[in-house]
Design a protein around this motif. Structure first.
Motif: not given
Length: 327
Positions: A95, A113, A115, A117, A134-135
């Motif tokens: 992270r 981004w 937010n 996971l 993070e995806r």
């Protein structure tokens, strides 16, 4: 007068999505490509676990590792090292590294981004049950990702019709392209049906009761995709992926409607309409594969009408390169 591009065959659509070379087809190219990547490993067990993903050399060169990782340039592998940075977990290392990369604007893909996971499955750590990232960063590390896709259809006097959404042009990934009726990424800790219910409500205004009562699980579709500019961010990143596939037949009164900013409009199209737009290359690459799987299961795509039937069906279910279940 504008030129019309040549229409694509079903096999060409498969090749557009499942485009990482197969060892069985071209061993030299496969070995050359795989050997060019760094491998993501994780701590845990006597020898650690992995690989869990592939990173291009240019990603490794640009990532702000800052001593929080063991970067082995001889073996071409990267491993988070929380004890080296007095952190509590590999999740913390992952992270914080990605947040720093985002802050430094190292990668365009991180501008999206989320937010959210995504899980990294198959690790052997006894102290960390869920290791995630993070995806939006998942293609930087080339980890397996997972999702749900549902085809909603109905029958009319003209036969079967399929509900097809057009993605909002403002979406960071594949903006303006056609999609499956409901689709979304599977987050850490989320079960496929749970994800489907959530996405159906958010994207198509379909109620939880309707989906839980009528959606039918139909297996999976999997592929290994090398991303291009349409995916958003840098081209050449890797996306090995598995989609949990669902079908849902509805009556004429059920009409999906956009419920967020991700979908512009829903069309109700005949099978021939869908085939035409597939051939024109208007569908998001993985959605084309999900529709072909739907056509196979419903007897629309058969060995009698498709010369490449066996090749297509086998390619819809590629074995992914990394673990697909938790240890």
């Amino acid at each position: 007068m504008a030129m019309i591009s040549r229409l694509k065959s079903f096999l060409e659509l498969v090749n557009d999505c499942d485009n990482f070379p197969y060892y069985e087809v071209d061993p030299e190219e496969h070995i050359k490509l795989v050997s060019s990547y760094f491998k993501l490993h994780l701590e845990g067990g006597e020898k650690g676990s992995g690989p869990h993903g592939y990173l291009p050399e240019w990603v490794v060169a640009a990532m702000p590792w800052y001593g929080r990782w063991i970067v082995d340039y001889t073996e071409k592998r990267v491993t988070p090292a929380p004890m080296a940075w007095k952190m509590t977990s590999q999740v913390d290392v992952i992270r914080d590294t990605l947040l720093r990369a985002k802050e430094l604007k190292k990668f365009k893909v991180l501008e999206g981004w989320r937010n959210e996971l995504y899980p990294i499955l198959g690790h052997k750590s006894e102290t960390e049950k869920n290791i995630s990232m993070e995806r939006s960063a998942s293609p930087l590390f080339g980890i397996n990702t997972y999702g749900v896709h549902m085809t909603v259809y109905t029958y009319t006097e003209k036969g079967m019709k399929i509900w097809v959404p057009r993605r909002a042009k403002t979406k960071q990934t594949y903006g303006g392209m056609l999609d499956n009726t409901v689709a979304g990424g599977l987050a850490t800790g989320e079960r496929p049906l749970q994800c489907l219910v959530r996405e159906a409500g958010e994207e198509a205004s379909l109620s939880e009761q309707l989906v839980r009562s009528n959606a039918k699980a139909c297996g999976t579709v999997s592929y290994f995709h090398i991303r291009d500019h349409r995916a958003g961010g840098e081209a050449g990143l890797l996306q090995p992926e598995c989609q949990h596939v669902y079908d849902m037949e509805v009556g004429p009164t059920i009409k999906p409607k956009p419920n967020d900013k991700e979908v512009d409009v829903f069309y109700l199209w005949t099978v021939d309409d869908v085939k035409r737009h597939l051939a024109m290359g208007e569908f998001k690459p993985n959605c084309a594969l999900v529709l072909m799987d739907f056509f196979v299961r419903h007897g629309i795509l058969t060995a009698e009408n498709e010369a490449n039937y066996i090749e297509i069906v086998s390619r819809l279910h590629r074995k992914l390169p990394f673990p697909t279940r938790s240890s």
